[in-house]
Design an enzyme around this catalytic site. Structure first.
Site, PDB file in Angstrom:
ATOM      1  N   CYS A 214      13.373  -7.018  12.433  1.00  0.00           N
ATOM      2  CA  CYS A 214      13.871  -7.993  11.465  1.00  0.00           C
ATOM      3  C   CYS A 214      12.793  -8.148  10.387  1.00  0.00           C
ATOM      4  CB  CYS A 214      14.142  -9.320  12.160  1.00  0.00           C
ATOM      5  SG  CYS A 214      14.884 -10.560  11.096  1.00  0.00           S
TER       6      CYS A 214
ATOM      7  N   CYS B 280       0.802  -1.237   0.000  1.00  0.00           N
ATOM      8  CA  CYS B 280       0.000   0.000   0.000  1.00  0.00           C
ATOM      9  C   CYS B 280       0.831   1.280   0.000  1.00  0.00           C
ATOM     10  CB  CYS B 280      -0.934   0.007   1.198  1.00  0.00           C
ATOM     11  SG  CYS B 280      -0.091   0.083   2.805  1.00  0.00           S
TER      12      CYS B 280
END
Length: 212
Positions: free
Chosen positions: A174, A98
């Site tokens: 991460c 998005c």
């Protein structure tokens, strides 16, 4: 490999990388599958500003993007070109689903884990709500706050990365590179994180969810 198993596999690897600092407590948590493999059950659709049907997502995203963002999968270590990027690659990292800004190049650091790592996040990143003990042992999921797409995991072990920005924040985001698009500050062409590093071919398997 299911999304739950792939996530826990990465978490086990990253906890091993810490050198056993929390080995005893971690082993206890991981020995209980109901605890170790507990998934974030919150919907990836309900309550988010950007919504599509799973069929629509399957056509909008590449196979790697879909498997990570919509199914919570985990990419192979060192499989994303964005893992090779440093703070010298100035720009922003946005959601591949998005275009919501998620991270900046100033907060990227080399963790040696094989996945793009950041020491802090922008407001576009949503963190899973977990009690502090579980969050420390297992890490917690991070998503795009706009579309609900899975991004990766947040670990509270930034302190072990001395000399990096993570040592100051104590956090290590991460992130799966395929969930991101890098937008250079100089306005040059966007770099999609589902591309492999230079001179390396990554053979992605066709997503089992493409026909959803």
């Amino acid at each position: 490999m299911s999304s739950g198993l792939s996530t826990i596999s990465r978490r086990r690897y990253l906890q091993w990388q810490t050198g056993g600092c929390i080995a005893t407590a971690t082993t206890t948590a991981l020995s209980n599958p109901s605890v170790a493999q507990a998934a974030n059950l919150k919907s990836r659709t309900e309550g988010y500003a950007v919504q599509h049907t799973e069929r629509e997502w399957a056509y909008i995203l590449s196979g790697a993007q879909y498997n990570i963002l919509r199914k919570g999968g985990t990419e192979r270590q060192k499989s994303s070109i964005l893992n090779t990027y440093t703070t010298e690659n100035v720009g922003s990292y946005v959601c591949a689903g998005c275009n919501t800004p998620l991270f900046t190049s100033a907060d990227k650091f080399s963790s040696g884990t094989g996945w793009p790592s950041f020491s802090t996040a922008l407001q576009g990143v949503e963190e899973e709500e977990l009690d502090p003990i579980r969050a420390t042992l297992d890490g917690k999921e991070v998503r795009c706050a706009t579309c609900g797409g899975h991004l990766g995991d947040l670990f509270n072990d930034g302190w072990i990365y001395r000399g990096t920005s993570a040592a100051k924040t104590g956090k290590r985001y991460c992130i799966d590179g395929a969930a991101l698009i890098f937008k250079p500050e100089d306005g040059s062409e966007d770099v999609f994180g589902d591309l492999p590093p230079p001179n390396r071919v990554i053979k992605y398997e066709q997503s089992m969810y493409r026909g959803a």
